[in-house]
Scaffold this active site. Sequence first.
Site, PDB file in Angstrom:
ATOM      1  N   THR A  95      26.876  41.449  39.392  1.00 15.12           N
ATOM      2  CA  THR A  95      27.742  41.613  38.215  1.00 15.12           C
ATOM      3  C   THR A  95      27.368  40.599  37.149  1.00 15.12           C
ATOM      4  OG1 THR A  95      29.556  42.261  39.652  1.00 15.12           O
ATOM      5  CG2 THR A  95      30.161  41.594  37.426  1.00 15.12           C
ATOM      6  N   TYR A 149      27.624  31.654  42.575  1.00 15.16           N
ATOM      7  CA  TYR A 149      28.353  31.842  41.307  1.00 15.16           C
ATOM      8  C   TYR A 149      27.775  30.923  40.232  1.00 15.16           C
ATOM      9  CZ  TYR A 149      32.355  31.914  38.100  1.00 15.16           C
ATOM     10  OH  TYR A 149      33.163  32.030  37.000  1.00 15.16           O
TER      11      TYR A 149
END
Length: 323
Positions: A95, A149
Site C-alpha cells: 500500500t 512501515y
Amino acid sequence: MRVLITGGAGFIGSHLSDAYIQRGDEVYVIDDLSTGTIENIQHLKRHPRFHYTIDTVHNHPVTAELIDQCDVIFHLAAAVGVKLIVESPVRTIETNVRGTEVVLSIANKKKKKVLIASTSEVYGLSSDVPFREDGNLVMGATTKGRWSYACSKAIDEFLALAYWREKKLPTIIVRLFNTVGPRQTGQYGMVIPTFVKQALAGRPITVYGDGQQSRCFGYVGDVVGALIKLMENSDAVGQVFNIGSNAEISILKLAQRVKEITHSDSEIVFVPYDEAYEEGFEDMPRRVPDISKVSELVGFRPEMSLDGILESVVDYQIGRRHR
Ligand code: UDP
C-alpha cells in the site's frame, strides 16, 4: 482551489477535508475504506463542494482522472497503526510504496503539487532526541515486522524528493508525530483512543512494557492547520518537516491522566510487548520532534493541551456510543 485528498475518509484526511470545505474550497476524496470509514465523512457527503470516490489509489485511471481535476494533492492514503503493520506486513509495504508511486507518477505528468504524509516512525531507534529532519534514521532488523512501515515510508520520502530534484515536480514531505483527536479509533492499536475506550468501559487500561516509554501527542486540528500552511508556502517545496507536539509524556502517566479525566475505576495493567504485538517487538523509548523548521517557515505552534485533546476524544467516544 480544488484539493485532492487520498485517504480522505481517514482520521486526519477527514479533518483536512473539513478544513478545506470551511475555507470555501472544492474537495475531492479517494479512499478505499480499508482503515478510513464513511462515518468520518458522513456529514460532508451532501455538501455541494465535497466529492468522494470509494476506490484505491492503485486504480490508475481513477486516480489519474481525479488528479487531472485538482490543483493540489495531499497523499495521506497509507497503512497506519503499529498493530495493523505487525499483523499485515505485505499490505503495509505494498500500500505504502505502490500507492505513492502511482500518485507521484501521475501528478508529475501535470506537475501538480503533492504533499506526502510520512511518519515519525522513520526515526526508528534513533536516540538523537529531539529528532531533527536532517538527523539519521536508525532502522531495526528486517526480521522485525514493525520496521517495514518505517522503511516503506522512507522509500516514499526518497521518491518524492527524487521527483522534485530530477523532474521538478513540486513535492513536500511531512513527518507526522503521534496525532490524535476525534474520529481516531483504537482499532489499529493507537494508544489514546484505546485508553479512553478502556477507561469509559471500566475495563483494564493496558500499558505495554513498563510504561516508561514516552510520546508527544499533537491535536489533529493543529496538525491540519500546518498541512494547509505548508501547501500554500512555495518555500516548503522539496523539503521535509516534522509536525506534532513537543510536550512529552510517559505512557504510564498518560494512562493515569486518562483515568483521572474519565473518573474511571479501571485498573492500570502492564502487558509485555511480546504479548501485545509479537515476539521480539521493539518499541522506541522516546519520540520527540524538533519542530523549529515548520515553526520558522509557517509559524506553526501546537495550541491544544493534552487535557484538551483527551477531553475531545472522550466527548467523541461518548457521542459515538449515543449515536
Ligand atoms: N501502547 C500501550 N497500550 C496500548 C496501545 C499502545 O501502552 O493499548 C503504547 C505503545 O506500545 C507505544 C505508545 O503506547 O509505546 C504509543 O503507541 P501508538 O500505537 O499509539 O503509537 P506509536 O507511537 O507506537 O506509533
